[in-house]
Motif scaffolding. Structure first.
Motif, PDB file in Angstrom:
ATOM      1  N   UNK A 123       0.810  -1.221   0.000  1.00 52.88           N
ATOM      2  CA  UNK A 123       0.000   0.000   0.000  1.00 52.88           C
ATOM      3  C   UNK A 123       0.844   1.272   0.000  1.00 52.88           C
ATOM      4  N   UNK A 124       1.913   1.298   0.810  1.00 52.20           N
ATOM      5  CA  UNK A 124       2.648   2.551   0.996  1.00 52.20           C
ATOM      6  C   UNK A 124       3.969   2.616   0.231  1.00 52.20           C
ATOM      7  N   UNK A 125       4.351   1.522  -0.410  1.00 56.46           N
ATOM      8  CA  UNK A 125       5.618   1.545  -1.143  1.00 56.46           C
ATOM      9  C   UNK A 125       5.451   1.182  -2.617  1.00 56.46           C
ATOM     10  N   UNK A 126       4.888   0.006  -2.882  1.00 56.25           N
ATOM     11  CA  UNK A 126       4.809  -0.490  -4.256  1.00 56.25           C
ATOM     12  C   UNK A 126       3.844   0.338  -5.100  1.00 56.25           C
ATOM     13  N   UNK A 127       2.611   0.472  -4.646  1.00 54.56           N
ATOM     14  CA  UNK A 127       1.617   1.199  -5.434  1.00 54.56           C
ATOM     15  C   UNK A 127       1.974   2.669  -5.639  1.00 54.56           C
ATOM     16  N   UNK A 128       2.425   3.393  -4.599  1.00 56.11           N
ATOM     17  CA  UNK A 128       2.811   4.799  -4.824  1.00 56.11           C
ATOM     18  C   UNK A 128       3.964   4.939  -5.822  1.00 56.11           C
ATOM     19  N   UNK A 129       4.935   4.025  -5.786  1.00 55.88           N
ATOM     20  CA  UNK A 129       6.041   4.119  -6.736  1.00 55.88           C
ATOM     21  C   UNK A 129       5.565   3.894  -8.164  1.00 55.88           C
ATOM     22  N   UNK A 130       4.723   2.903  -8.347  1.00 54.76           N
ATOM     23  CA  UNK A 130       4.199   2.633  -9.689  1.00 54.76           C
ATOM     24  C   UNK A 130       3.391   3.816 -10.217  1.00 54.76           C
ATOM     25  N   UNK A 131       2.646   4.464  -9.328  1.00 53.66           N
ATOM     26  CA  UNK A 131       1.858   5.620  -9.737  1.00 53.66           C
ATOM     27  C   UNK A 131       2.766   6.773 -10.164  1.00 53.66           C
ATOM     28  N   UNK A 132       3.813   7.031  -9.401  1.00 59.55           N
ATOM     29  CA  UNK A 132       4.736   8.112  -9.733  1.00 59.55           C
ATOM     30  C   UNK A 132       5.441   7.837 -11.059  1.00 59.55           C
ATOM     31  N   UNK A 133       5.802   6.576 -11.282  1.00 62.77           N
ATOM     32  CA  UNK A 133       6.476   6.226 -12.534  1.00 62.77           C
ATOM     33  C   UNK A 133       5.539   6.395 -13.724  1.00 62.77           C
ATOM     34  N   UNK A 134       4.290   6.029 -13.515  1.00 62.07           N
ATOM     35  CA  UNK A 134       3.311   6.160 -14.593  1.00 62.07           C
ATOM     36  C   UNK A 134       3.055   7.626 -14.924  1.00 62.07           C
ATOM     37  N   UNK A 135       3.006   8.464 -13.902  1.00 64.42           N
ATOM     38  CA  UNK A 135       2.758   9.888 -14.123  1.00 64.42           C
ATOM     39  C   UNK A 135       4.025  10.629 -14.541  1.00 64.42           C
ATOM     40  N   UNK A 136       5.187  10.024 -14.237  1.00 66.01           N
ATOM     41  CA  UNK A 136       6.447  10.667 -14.596  1.00 66.01           C
ATOM     42  C   UNK A 136       6.743  11.916 -13.807  1.00 66.01           C
ATOM     43  N   UNK A 137       6.241  11.984 -12.599  1.00 66.51           N
ATOM     44  CA  UNK A 137       6.447  13.178 -11.771  1.00 66.51           C
ATOM     45  C   UNK A 137       6.442  12.792 -10.296  1.00 66.51           C
ATOM     46  N   UNK A 138       7.082  13.633  -9.476  1.00 62.77           N
ATOM     47  CA  UNK A 138       7.061  13.424  -8.036  1.00 62.77           C
ATOM     48  C   UNK A 138       7.909  12.267  -7.556  1.00 62.77           C
ATOM     49  N   UNK A 139       8.938  11.884  -8.329  1.00 62.38           N
ATOM     50  CA  UNK A 139       9.784  10.767  -7.908  1.00 62.38           C
ATOM     51  C   UNK A 139      10.562  11.155  -6.652  1.00 62.38           C
ATOM     52  N   UNK A 140      10.528  10.278  -5.670  1.00 63.80           N
ATOM     53  CA  UNK A 140      11.231  10.571  -4.428  1.00 63.80           C
ATOM     54  C   UNK A 140      12.675  10.053  -4.496  1.00 63.80           C
ATOM     55  N   UNK A 141      13.423  10.334  -3.422  1.00 58.27           N
ATOM     56  CA  UNK A 141      14.843   9.968  -3.373  1.00 58.27           C
ATOM     57  C   UNK A 141      15.034   8.465  -3.511  1.00 58.27           C
ATOM     58  N   UNK A 142      14.225   7.679  -2.808  1.00 58.21           N
ATOM     59  CA  UNK A 142      14.391   6.225  -2.833  1.00 58.21           C
ATOM     60  C   UNK A 142      14.162   5.663  -4.236  1.00 58.21           C
ATOM     61  N   UNK A 143      13.198   6.221  -4.951  1.00 57.37           N
ATOM     62  CA  UNK A 143      12.949   5.769  -6.325  1.00 57.37           C
ATOM     63  C   UNK A 143      14.123   6.120  -7.222  1.00 57.37           C
ATOM     64  N   UNK A 144      14.629   7.347  -7.090  1.00 55.43           N
ATOM     65  CA  UNK A 144      15.787   7.766  -7.885  1.00 55.43           C
ATOM     66  C   UNK A 144      16.988   6.879  -7.596  1.00 55.43           C
ATOM     67  N   UNK A 145      17.146   6.521  -6.341  1.00 61.93           N
ATOM     68  CA  UNK A 145      18.249   5.636  -5.960  1.00 61.93           C
ATOM     69  C   UNK A 145      18.096   4.262  -6.612  1.00 61.93           C
ATOM     70  N   UNK A 146      16.879   3.728  -6.616  1.00 58.74           N
ATOM     71  CA  UNK A 146      16.616   2.433  -7.248  1.00 58.74           C
ATOM     72  C   UNK A 146      16.909   2.494  -8.742  1.00 58.74           C
ATOM     73  N   UNK A 147      16.565   3.606  -9.389  1.00 55.66           N
ATOM     74  CA  UNK A 147      16.846   3.772 -10.817  1.00 55.66           C
ATOM     75  C   UNK A 147      18.356   3.798 -11.063  1.00 55.66           C
ATOM     76  N   UNK A 148      19.084   4.459 -10.168  1.00 53.35           N
ATOM     77  CA  UNK A 148      20.546   4.533 -10.313  1.00 53.35           C
ATOM     78  C   UNK A 148      21.165   3.150 -10.151  1.00 53.35           C
ATOM     79  N   UNK A 149      20.753   2.433  -9.105  1.00 52.48           N
ATOM     80  CA  UNK A 149      21.277   1.089  -8.882  1.00 52.48           C
ATOM     81  C   UNK A 149      20.932   0.179 -10.060  1.00 52.48           C
ATOM     82  N   UNK A 150      19.682   0.221 -10.490  1.00 53.85           N
ATOM     83  CA  UNK A 150      19.230  -0.654 -11.561  1.00 53.85           C
ATOM     84  C   UNK A 150      19.950  -0.393 -12.873  1.00 53.85           C
ATOM     85  N   UNK A 151      20.205   0.891 -13.176  1.00 53.57           N
ATOM     86  CA  UNK A 151      20.894   1.210 -14.428  1.00 53.57           C
ATOM     87  C   UNK A 151      22.334   0.717 -14.402  1.00 53.57           C
TER      88      UNK A 151
END
Length: 242
Positions: free
Chosen positions: A106-134
């Protein structure tokens, strides 16, 4: 106050007197040990003038790197938006066999997917995951250690998920598919280390020296945790740059 402090014996001298008074040490033995120790220091100091150390043998990975040019060039390090979005989705995608805690869903997976879909409001943890993943998609390994780094101090990271049925650990970013057979995927290693910063930082420094293609990260859960690892920073990391 300063006079009282200066009039006091040093702690080693006080401890020496205590051992002599208790009969565990004689004055002659204490003087002999002190003399031997000072002699060993003087010998080591004299030997340092003729010391000619040889560079240690480096691990195989370092042979793939060359000396920097006089004028280093800047390489493009950006990643296209579609690839980043795919990495972001993968960072919260789990196997069907993994039962995620409802609050994580509820508080981690769904909010991240929503932010990615909208392409806005990405938080630090999401940006970090993108950096690690790349980095993983480019074949580099990432190792993250520290107290409770899997979850994150503020429950923001959740790089590793624990199945509520089996208690098995699942790291989503380690389950990304390669684009081709030639593509080598890196590995994300998440280590919830114990509260012994000096040992942990020393080990992680060793990891960084052993493999130049592994990004070794130690995260201090709070700033004061840095204090107990200060000797590692001063004696190895900082001095290694000089």
């Amino acid at each position: 106050m300063y006079k009282r402090i200066n009039s006091r014996k040093s702690i080693p001298a006080m401890y020496e007197d205590k051992l002599i008074e208790s009969g565990e040490l004689t004055r002659e033995r204490a003087d002999k040990v002190r003399k031997q120790w000072l002699e060993s220091l003087n010998i080591a100091f004299a030997d340092s003038f003729s010391c000619n150390p040889v560079d240690p043998t480096r691990p195989p990975g370092w042979s793939k790197l060359g000396a920097p040019h006089e004028y280093p060039t800047e390489e493009a390090t950006g990643v296209n938006t579609n690839e980043l979005s795919n990495i972001g989705v993968k960072s919260v995608t789990t196997s069907e066999s993994v039962t995620v805690h409802p609050r994580i869903e509820r508080f981690h997976i769904k909010p991240r997917l929503k932010k990615l879909q909208e392409g806005a409001g990405l938080d630090w943890a999401t940006a970090e995951a993108l950096a690690f993943g790349s980095l993983l998609t480019e074949g580099y390994n990432v190792r993250l250690s520290g107290q409770d780094v899997g979850r994150g101090t503020f429950s923001q990271r959740h790089a590793m998920l624990v199945c509520q049925e089996t208690e098995k650990v699942y790291v989503p970013l380690n389950h990304m598919d390669a684009d081709s057979q030639e593509q080598r995927m890196g590995k994300l290693e998440v280590v919830n280390s114990n509260l012994c910063e000096g040992a942990v930082v020393g080990f992680e420094y060793g990891v960084s020296v052993e493999d130049p293609f592994t990004l070794a990260i130690w995260e201090a859960q709070f700033g004061d945790f840095y204090n107990n690892s200060q000797t590692m920073f001063d004696g190895y990391i900082v001095s290694g740059e000089t």
